[in-house]
Motif scaffolding. Sequence first.
Motif, PDB file in Angstrom:
ATOM      1  N   ALA A 181      84.144  20.405  27.402  1.00  7.51           N
ATOM      2  CA  ALA A 181      84.316  20.847  28.793  1.00  7.51           C
ATOM      3  C   ALA A 181      85.411  21.897  28.914  1.00  7.51           C
ATOM      4  O   ALA A 181      85.350  22.771  29.796  1.00  7.51           O
ATOM      5  CB  ALA A 181      84.637  19.652  29.679  1.00  7.51           C
ATOM      6  N   ALA A 182      86.407  21.849  28.034  1.00 10.17           N
ATOM      7  CA  ALA A 182      87.522  22.793  28.105  1.00 10.17           C
ATOM      8  C   ALA A 182      87.109  24.222  27.773  1.00 10.17           C
ATOM      9  O   ALA A 182      87.860  25.162  28.040  1.00 10.17           O
ATOM     10  CB  ALA A 182      88.640  22.343  27.175  1.00 10.17           C
ATOM     11  N   TYR A 183      85.917  24.413  27.220  1.00 12.39           N
ATOM     12  CA  TYR A 183      85.400  25.760  26.974  1.00 12.39           C
ATOM     13  C   TYR A 183      84.869  26.405  28.250  1.00 12.39           C
ATOM     14  O   TYR A 183      84.630  27.612  28.282  1.00 12.39           O
ATOM     15  CB  TYR A 183      84.272  25.718  25.935  1.00 12.39           C
ATOM     16  N   ALA A 184      84.679  25.612  29.305  1.00  7.07           N
ATOM     17  CA  ALA A 184      84.082  26.108  30.547  1.00  7.07           C
ATOM     18  C   ALA A 184      85.129  26.775  31.443  1.00  7.07           C
ATOM     19  O   ALA A 184      86.335  26.672  31.218  1.00  7.07           O
ATOM     20  CB  ALA A 184      83.414  24.955  31.289  1.00  7.07           C
ATOM     21  N   ASP A 185      84.635  27.469  32.481  1.00  3.68           N
ATOM     22  CA  ASP A 185      85.503  28.050  33.500  1.00  3.68           C
ATOM     23  C   ASP A 185      85.938  27.006  34.516  1.00  3.68           C
ATOM     24  O   ASP A 185      87.000  27.132  35.134  1.00  3.68           O
ATOM     25  CB  ASP A 185      84.769  29.177  34.247  1.00  3.68           C
ATOM     26  N   ARG A 186      85.102  26.005  34.717  1.00  4.73           N
ATOM     27  CA  ARG A 186      85.424  24.941  35.659  1.00  4.73           C
ATOM     28  C   ARG A 186      84.675  23.687  35.255  1.00  4.73           C
ATOM     29  O   ARG A 186      83.673  23.741  34.528  1.00  4.73           O
ATOM     30  CB  ARG A 186      85.060  25.319  37.092  1.00  4.73           C
ATOM     31  N   VAL A 187      85.163  22.553  35.724  1.00  4.83           N
ATOM     32  CA  VAL A 187      84.531  21.263  35.462  1.00  4.83           C
ATOM     33  C   VAL A 187      84.278  20.570  36.791  1.00  4.83           C
ATOM     34  O   VAL A 187      85.196  20.441  37.615  1.00  4.83           O
ATOM     35  CB  VAL A 187      85.416  20.364  34.576  1.00  4.83           C
ATOM     36  N   ARG A 216      78.120  11.467  43.708  1.00  2.04           N
ATOM     37  CA  ARG A 216      78.817  12.422  44.574  1.00  2.04           C
ATOM     38  C   ARG A 216      79.778  13.286  43.759  1.00  2.04           C
ATOM     39  O   ARG A 216      80.363  12.806  42.783  1.00  2.04           O
ATOM     40  CB  ARG A 216      79.613  11.680  45.654  1.00  2.04           C
ATOM     41  N   LEU A 217      79.950  14.511  44.192  1.00  2.00           N
ATOM     42  CA  LEU A 217      80.978  15.360  43.605  1.00  2.00           C
ATOM     43  C   LEU A 217      82.331  14.914  44.153  1.00  2.00           C
ATOM     44  O   LEU A 217      82.556  14.942  45.357  1.00  2.00           O
ATOM     45  CB  LEU A 217      80.735  16.829  43.964  1.00  2.00           C
ATOM     46  N   VAL A 218      83.211  14.504  43.257  1.00  2.00           N
ATOM     47  CA  VAL A 218      84.483  13.938  43.714  1.00  2.00           C
ATOM     48  C   VAL A 218      85.685  14.785  43.336  1.00  2.00           C
ATOM     49  O   VAL A 218      86.776  14.596  43.884  1.00  2.00           O
ATOM     50  CB  VAL A 218      84.671  12.508  43.163  1.00  2.00           C
ATOM     51  N   GLU A 219      85.520  15.714  42.390  1.00  2.00           N
ATOM     52  CA  GLU A 219      86.658  16.511  41.971  1.00  2.00           C
ATOM     53  C   GLU A 219      86.173  17.739  41.221  1.00  2.00           C
ATOM     54  O   GLU A 219      85.051  17.783  40.709  1.00  2.00           O
ATOM     55  CB  GLU A 219      87.591  15.686  41.072  1.00  2.00           C
ATOM     56  N   GLU A 220      87.056  18.734  41.145  1.00  2.00           N
ATOM     57  CA  GLU A 220      86.732  19.970  40.437  1.00  2.00           C
ATOM     58  C   GLU A 220      88.004  20.543  39.817  1.00  2.00           C
ATOM     59  O   GLU A 220      89.054  20.580  40.458  1.00  2.00           O
ATOM     60  CB  GLU A 220      86.109  20.973  41.406  1.00  2.00           C
ATOM     61  N   LEU A 221      87.892  20.961  38.563  1.00  2.00           N
ATOM     62  CA  LEU A 221      88.987  21.652  37.884  1.00  2.00           C
ATOM     63  C   LEU A 221      88.581  23.099  37.653  1.00  2.00           C
ATOM     64  O   LEU A 221      87.457  23.373  37.241  1.00  2.00           O
ATOM     65  CB  LEU A 221      89.284  21.004  36.533  1.00  2.00           C
ATOM     66  N   ASN A 222      89.491  24.022  37.889  1.00  3.19           N
ATOM     67  CA  ASN A 222      89.211  25.442  37.714  1.00  3.19           C
ATOM     68  C   ASN A 222      90.321  26.100  36.911  1.00  3.19           C
ATOM     69  O   ASN A 222      91.406  25.553  36.746  1.00  3.19           O
ATOM     70  CB  ASN A 222      89.114  26.154  39.068  1.00  3.19           C
ATOM     71  N   GLY A 223      90.043  27.318  36.458  1.00  2.00           N
ATOM     72  CA  GLY A 223      91.079  28.087  35.781  1.00  2.00           C
ATOM     73  C   GLY A 223      91.161  27.775  34.305  1.00  2.00           C
ATOM     74  O   GLY A 223      90.177  27.382  33.679  1.00  2.00           O
ATOM     75  N   LYS A 224      92.343  27.953  33.746  1.00  2.00           N
ATOM     76  CA  LYS A 224      92.536  27.713  32.323  1.00  2.00           C
ATOM     77  C   LYS A 224      92.518  26.209  32.070  1.00  2.00           C
ATOM     78  O   LYS A 224      93.398  25.482  32.530  1.00  2.00           O
ATOM     79  CB  LYS A 224      93.858  28.330  31.858  1.00  2.00           C
ATOM     80  N   LEU A 225      91.519  25.755  31.332  1.00  2.00           N
ATOM     81  CA  LEU A 225      91.326  24.329  31.121  1.00  2.00           C
ATOM     82  C   LEU A 225      91.797  23.924  29.731  1.00  2.00           C
ATOM     83  O   LEU A 225      91.781  24.716  28.792  1.00  2.00           O
ATOM     84  CB  LEU A 225      89.850  23.969  31.272  1.00  2.00           C
ATOM     85  N   ASP A 226      92.215  22.668  29.604  1.00  2.00           N
ATOM     86  CA  ASP A 226      92.527  22.115  28.292  1.00  2.00           C
ATOM     87  C   ASP A 226      91.961  20.709  28.221  1.00  2.00           C
ATOM     88  O   ASP A 226      91.759  20.039  29.251  1.00  2.00           O
ATOM     89  CB  ASP A 226      94.033  22.105  28.032  1.00  2.00           C
TER      90      ASP A 226
END
Length: 252
Positions: free
Chosen positions: A213-219, A226-236
């Motif tokens: 997942a850390a290879y993506a732009d967002r998770v 349900r969609l409960v959360e989203e991570l964006n930007g530089k991921l690790d």
Amino acid sequence: MGRVGTDSPDVVRLWSVKKTYRTAAHEVIALDGVTTGFPAGTFTAVMGPSGSGKSTLLQCAAGLDRPDGGKIVIDGTDLATLKETALTVLRRERVGFVFQAFNLVSALTAEQNVSLPLRLAGRAVASAEVRAALARVGMAERAGHRPSRLSGGEQQRVAIARALITRPAVVFADEPTGALDIKASREVLRLLRGMVDDQGQTVVMVTHDPVAAAYADRVLFLADGRLVEELNGKLDAESVAARMTGLERSAC
């Protein structure tokens, strides 16, 4: 063919999508009013605990399964306006698929597997185009080999070339590294990342692996449909894993 006017930059857009599976004993709400989009030229990972609805989200977003409610648009086409034959054509021409099990035809060579979507669509197959697709995934020298003579990572790279041969608007990948060792997994993930960065491809990947997942732009994180959360930007991987651990604890 059901095209809708939109100023959205999203190649795929979902509005209030619902999907329920019913048996004689009970019903399971797999998707509960999901609204999201996948912008052109981006790499999105979809994660969630077991039974959260992530595979159902991919299947509905890709037109493999029809939702019970809501609206899904792929490349400007409202899927609800399409009958099954037209939906099959849209999937064949505008959507690429990469699966955990590779799904290569064992009797065909790598080159023949890659050209298969074009043949099924009744389109002319240019050998140079197929070879170029294999070259992009580092498999030009293995074009004449059948799947039994390829490693798991090599088979997945052939599957990616096959997904790209129709120049799809979006590629959906369902646990594409799930059957691979660490080295092959990283090669496949770098390949998917490169498709986005170098070719402007849109990729949506379901995965359980925080490193993937850390290879993506967002998770996007799902729980109970349900969609409960989203991570964006530089991921690790560490931050992705921490969010997943929190969701899994909440689900217990």
